[in-house]
Structure formats: C-alpha cells, structure tokens
Design a protein around this motif. Sequence first.
Motif, short mmCIF file in Angstrom:
data_model
loop_
_atom_site.label_atom_id
_atom_site.label_comp_id
_atom_site.label_asym_id
_atom_site.label_seq_id
_atom_site.Cartn_x
_atom_site.Cartn_y
_atom_site.Cartn_z
N VAL A 384 -2.39 -67.75 89.33
CA VAL A 384 -2.69 -67.28 87.97
C VAL A 384 -2.33 -65.81 87.83
CG1 VAL A 384 -4.56 -66.89 86.31
CG2 VAL A 384 -4.48 -69.02 87.62
N TYR A 385 -2.57 -65.04 88.88
CA TYR A 385 -2.25 -63.61 88.88
C TYR A 385 -0.74 -63.39 88.74
CZ TYR A 385 -2.02 -58.80 90.80
OH TYR A 385 -1.79 -57.46 91.00
N ASP A 386 0.03 -64.07 89.58
CA ASP A 386 1.49 -63.89 89.56
C ASP A 386 2.09 -64.38 88.25
OD1 ASP A 386 1.47 -62.76 92.06
OD2 ASP A 386 2.01 -64.62 93.11
N ASP A 387 1.62 -65.53 87.76
CA ASP A 387 2.17 -66.08 86.52
C ASP A 387 1.81 -65.23 85.31
OD1 ASP A 387 3.18 -68.13 88.01
OD2 ASP A 387 1.74 -69.65 87.33
N GLY A 388 0.73 -64.47 85.40
CA GLY A 388 0.27 -63.70 84.24
C GLY A 388 0.83 -62.30 84.15
N ARG A 389 1.56 -61.85 85.17
CA ARG A 389 2.09 -60.49 85.18
C ARG A 389 3.57 -60.49 84.81
NH1 ARG A 389 0.18 -56.60 88.69
NH2 ARG A 389 1.97 -56.81 90.08
N ASN A 390 4.13 -59.29 84.58
CA ASN A 390 5.54 -59.21 84.21
C ASN A 390 6.36 -58.56 85.32
OD1 ASN A 390 5.41 -56.28 83.91
ND2 ASN A 390 4.40 -56.62 81.93
N TRP A 391 7.67 -58.59 85.15
CA TRP A 391 8.57 -58.12 86.21
C TRP A 391 8.43 -56.62 86.46
CZ3 TRP A 391 12.20 -54.41 85.18
CH2 TRP A 391 12.53 -54.18 83.83
N ARG A 392 8.07 -55.86 85.42
CA ARG A 392 7.92 -54.42 85.63
C ARG A 392 6.77 -54.12 86.59
NH1 ARG A 392 8.76 -55.09 80.21
NH2 ARG A 392 10.66 -54.17 79.32
N GLN A 393 5.67 -54.86 86.42
CA GLN A 393 4.54 -54.65 87.32
C GLN A 393 4.91 -55.00 88.76
OE1 GLN A 393 2.08 -57.19 84.80
NE2 GLN A 393 0.52 -55.58 84.72
N GLU A 394 5.69 -56.07 88.91
CA GLU A 394 6.12 -56.46 90.25
C GLU A 394 7.08 -55.43 90.83
OE1 GLU A 394 4.95 -58.90 91.96
OE2 GLU A 394 3.71 -59.77 90.36
N LEU A 395 8.02 -54.96 90.00
CA LEU A 395 9.05 -54.04 90.47
C LEU A 395 8.44 -52.71 90.90
CD1 LEU A 395 12.07 -53.38 90.86
CD2 LEU A 395 12.11 -52.61 88.46
N PHE A 396 7.49 -52.21 90.09
CA PHE A 396 6.92 -50.90 90.38
C PHE A 396 5.58 -50.99 91.11
CE2 PHE A 396 9.71 -50.22 86.68
CZ PHE A 396 10.54 -49.25 87.21
N ASN A 397 5.28 -52.18 91.61
CA ASN A 397 4.08 -52.39 92.42
C ASN A 397 2.80 -52.03 91.67
OD1 ASN A 397 2.88 -53.28 94.80
ND2 ASN A 397 2.73 -51.20 95.63
N GLY A 398 2.78 -52.33 90.35
CA GLY A 398 1.57 -52.10 89.57
C GLY A 398 0.51 -53.13 89.91
N ARG A 399 -0.72 -52.70 90.03
CA ARG A 399 -1.81 -53.60 90.43
C ARG A 399 -2.61 -54.04 89.21
NH1 ARG A 399 -3.77 -53.03 95.74
NH2 ARG A 399 -5.93 -52.92 95.01
N ASP A 403 -5.39 -55.97 79.44
CA ASP A 403 -6.23 -56.75 78.53
C ASP A 403 -5.43 -57.81 77.78
OD1 ASP A 403 -8.38 -55.26 79.36
OD2 ASP A 403 -8.41 -53.95 77.59
N PRO A 404 -4.23 -57.49 77.25
CA PRO A 404 -3.44 -58.56 76.62
C PRO A 404 -3.08 -59.69 77.59
CG PRO A 404 -2.64 -56.41 75.92
CD PRO A 404 -3.62 -56.17 77.03
N GLN A 405 -2.78 -59.34 78.84
CA GLN A 405 -2.48 -60.38 79.82
C GLN A 405 -3.72 -61.22 80.12
OE1 GLN A 405 -0.90 -57.80 82.88
NE2 GLN A 405 1.23 -58.30 82.37
N SER A 406 -4.88 -60.59 80.16
CA SER A 406 -6.12 -61.32 80.35
C SER A 406 -6.34 -62.31 79.20
CB SER A 406 -7.30 -60.35 80.43
OG SER A 406 -8.53 -61.05 80.39
N THR A 407 -6.07 -61.86 77.98
CA THR A 407 -6.21 -62.74 76.81
C THR A 407 -5.29 -63.94 76.93
OG1 THR A 407 -6.71 -60.78 75.47
CG2 THR A 407 -6.20 -62.82 74.30
N THR A 408 -4.06 -63.68 77.36
CA THR A 408 -3.08 -64.76 77.50
C THR A 408 -3.52 -65.80 78.53
OG1 THR A 408 -1.24 -63.32 76.84
CG2 THR A 408 -0.69 -65.31 78.08
N VAL A 409 -3.95 -65.34 79.71
CA VAL A 409 -4.33 -66.32 80.74
C VAL A 409 -5.61 -67.06 80.35
CG1 VAL A 409 -3.14 -65.11 82.60
CG2 VAL A 409 -5.56 -64.62 82.17
N ALA A 410 -6.51 -66.40 79.61
CA ALA A 410 -7.70 -67.11 79.13
C ALA A 410 -7.30 -68.23 78.17
CB ALA A 410 -8.65 -66.13 78.43
N ASN A 411 -6.32 -67.95 77.32
CA ASN A 411 -5.86 -68.97 76.38
C ASN A 411 -5.03 -70.06 77.05
OD1 ASN A 411 -7.08 -68.04 74.00
ND2 ASN A 411 -5.49 -66.50 73.71
N GLU A 412 -4.44 -69.74 78.19
CA GLU A 412 -3.67 -70.75 78.93
C GLU A 412 -4.57 -71.59 79.84
OE1 GLU A 412 0.57 -68.27 79.34
OE2 GLU A 412 -0.84 -68.38 81.03
N GLN A 413 -5.56 -70.97 80.45
CA GLN A 413 -6.34 -71.65 81.48
C GLN A 413 -7.68 -72.21 80.97
OE1 GLN A 413 -5.18 -72.21 84.60
NE2 GLN A 413 -3.28 -71.21 83.97
#
Length: 517
Positions: A384-399, A403-413
């Motif tokens: 759920v963590y990996d699917d909910g994040r974007n490539w910029r966070q992965e590229l720049f090692n953002g942890r 809040d918008p991503q939290s809203t999205t995963v709540a609506n998905e899960q």
Amino acid sequence: MSDELDRLQDVQDDIHDAHGVWGANDLAAACTTAAAVPTFGGDAGELRAIAEYCEAVATTVSKALQATEPLVNEGISRVWAGDTHVSANEALKALSNDMDRARTAFREICRLVRQHAEPVRRERSDRESAVHLTEIAATVGSMTWGVVPNLEYEGQVMRDQHAKAIRAVDARVARHIEMRNAAEDFATAMHEIEAQARTSRLSDSPLSAVDEVVIAGAGWTPTMVPGSPVLTAAMDDRAAAALAALSDTDRERLTGLLATAQSPEHRAYLLKTLAAGYGVEDVARFDQLIAGHGNDPAWLDEHLSPLSMDGEKPLPGKDFNRIGPVLWEQGRLPTCVASSTVTARAEVDPLYALQLTTGGHPDDPEFDNPLSFEDRLRDEQVRVYDDGRNWRQELFNGRGMSDPQSTTVANEQIAPHTGVRYENVETSDAASRSEIIPAIERAVDVGHPVPFSIDEGREGHQMLVIGHSGNQLQIYNPWGYTYWITEQEFTSGKVDGIDPDIPREPTAVRLPKEAVR
C-alpha cells in the motif's frame, strides 16, 4: 440559531461604539436591530414532560427486563425460531441485551432532555433583554433629529441608556452562545445514543425480526468492556441493503449459510462480509474457512477484527492490538499512513482480515502462526505504501506519504468496503479542530474509521479515530495500540499524553463524506 447569534454579535460592536452626543442616533438604530433578533425559542415545560415520559418508558423496559432474567439465567428449551434457525435461548438473550440497551438509552435521554431544558428556560430572560433594547431605542431616539441631537438631549441620560444597552445586548449574546453550545452538545449526545442503542437494526432486511435482533447484537453483552458488537450501525445498514438486493436464489443460499452458522457471532461475520461488498459466493467461501471456529467468539474476534470500533466504556492506558505476541503495528518502516489504512480495512473487511491473519488457511501451522502473520502484514503495508507514493518520492528518497496520498489510499482501500468516500479537511488551528469534532464523532459512532495527520516540528504521523464516548475519542496508533483522549486534548493539539514520542498536533482529517453509489 447561528444566524441569530451572528446578527447579535454584529450589532453588539455597534452598541458598544455608539456613545456621546453624536452616537445617539447610532445607538437607537443598533438597539432597534438587536431587539428585532428573535429569541431562541423552546418550551422548557414541554421538554421536562418529554423527560418524564422517557423515564416512564425506561421503568417499563426495566420491569420487562426483570421478568426475562429468570428465563435468561435458567435457559429455555432448545427449540428453533427464525429464518436462520436461531435458538430460543439465543433469541431470549439477544432480546434481553436489546432491552438493556433500550433502558440505558431512555435513561440517558431523560437526563439529557432535563439538562437541555435549563438553558431553554432562560429564553424568557432573553426576551426581556429584547424588550429593554426596544425601550432604550425609543428613549435615545427621542433625543435626536436623525444624526443631530435635539433640544431633549441630555448627556447623563445618554450615558445611562448606553450602559443599559451594553448590558442588554451582552446578555443576549451570552444566552444565545450558551444555547448554541447546549444545542450542539445535545445533538452530539443524542447521535451517540442513537448509534449505541441499535434497537431494530437490520429492520429493512428480509430476515425475521428475531434473526435481526440476534445478529445485530452479536458480540455485545451488558457487562462487556469496551462493549462493541460485531456489526456497527453502518454495517447493519449495508448488510440490510445487500440482503434486500439479492436474487431469490442468492438469498436462499445465504439464508442457508446463516442457518447453519454455529453462533450469533458467526452469523454476524457472514453478514459483515456481505456488508463489505462481497457476493454470496465469496461469503460461502469465507464461511467454509471460519466454520471450524464458528462457536469460538474469541477466535473470531482475534482473527477477523483487529480493533474494537466505537468502544462504549473508555479504559485508561494503552490497549494493545495483537495476534498472539505480534502487534498490528507498522514496525520500523515509515508506513504509518499505509499501516493505519491496512488495519482500518481489516476492521471493516473480514475476508481481508482473515487473509492477513491466517493466509487464507486457518489452522494450517505453515500459514496460521504469528510470524507468518507478521510477514504478511508487513508485506501488505509496504504494498500500500509503494503503490500510494510517486516516482519523485522514490527518486529523492522522500519518506512517508502526504495528506492527499492518504486520502487516495483511504478511498482505494477502505471506501469500497464501507460505501463512504473520504475527503481531506485541514485542521491547522484549535477553532478548525473544534468545528470538525462533531463530524468525526458522527462518523465513528456508526462505525467509519477516521484517519488524521499529526505534526510536531519536522515529525509527522497518521493515526485513526475509531471510537467515541461522551467527551472522549478512541485513537488507534499504528505503533500497535489504541488509547483514549479528550475532545479538549484533540482541539488544543495535545494528543501525546499517552506517549511523548507521538507528534502532538492534529493538522488534517480524512473525513467520510459521500456514499459510493
């Protein structure tokens, strides 16, 4: 109420500022406006009569409950009743529990209505203040020709009338604020009672009345702490709607599954799965997996319900959520959003919970063991963590997640299994947090988990509000436990009383908003 209070507060400043010889006309006009604002109304005598009626109903229910106690304690013949073959003993116990809830509800309503009658009783004083303002407007108005004072103007009279006007308008504002707060508290408390009483839930289902009472109250007894049935109020409604929408063939098959279930809790979890959006085929598969433990409510609770949603009796300290020695926690990874979302979904989706706790293989030691559960839980949190994040966070090692991503995963899960979508609401100050508390409480009272963000400096975290009792909120921390805070602690940004490592200030709430069609 809000419109009247807003009008009074607007004119309150005008009255305070209207003084001296050139303020007479303004004072007269402001007093006329303030006097025209309606009182908040209400009939304290009628409210007291309603309270007495509720007290009489509670007494009647109490007598009926006393009459059933010998039968509940001794048991009656094991005959069957209802479409799902509910035993007479189960039905009697369920009806007894329902009566106990009804008695408690009517007693609490009686207390609340009597309490609410007190500020309503002061409506007469508010009306008198309005009359005084009318009289002041006439007195001061007689001393002016429009904006110009006339020969009748007297400075001392103006000063006296100005002081009286200030007292009168301040009294009106204070009483309207008191009444607004009392009305909000009354509405919140009544909603909580409605959600907890649960009498006649599943009433729109095609099941018999006996079945509805037994299933809706499954898992609850008067002495339970914290006291949370298997089905929340929202799940009751979803299950009833799903039952009514089934074809005759599917309804007959589901009724057969309910008839062979080994306990009210077993039946309730089958309906909870239906309420989570699954078809009868999936419910039948789920039934086969849990049938070996259908008469073991403790096993069902441990494996299918990680949280105690909307517990009614707050307990101090931390209440750890675990399978054996393994906690429902995020571990060392920065997955608080994903982890709390996974746990929230597991609470509303028993088929998903069973997959996490047993791997879909109950009693198979290769899958159904604490260490395997821990691995599956961690893998799902990371997914759920990996699917909910974007490539910029992965590229720049953002942890973490935003809040918008939290809203999205709540609506998905979560949302597909509750029928309610989430919307992010900022709560950056005490006023906004205070304003949103009633909406949070309404959501959790019917069984919708509410994710919220907390921050302190550079540290951020997500937790869930999962329950409400009185002026307290039940919190799930994905560090593996639940605990209680007061509304004031939430409002003032001090949710860290149980653990100083928790960031303390709620800054955003994912609030359930619209039903998924």
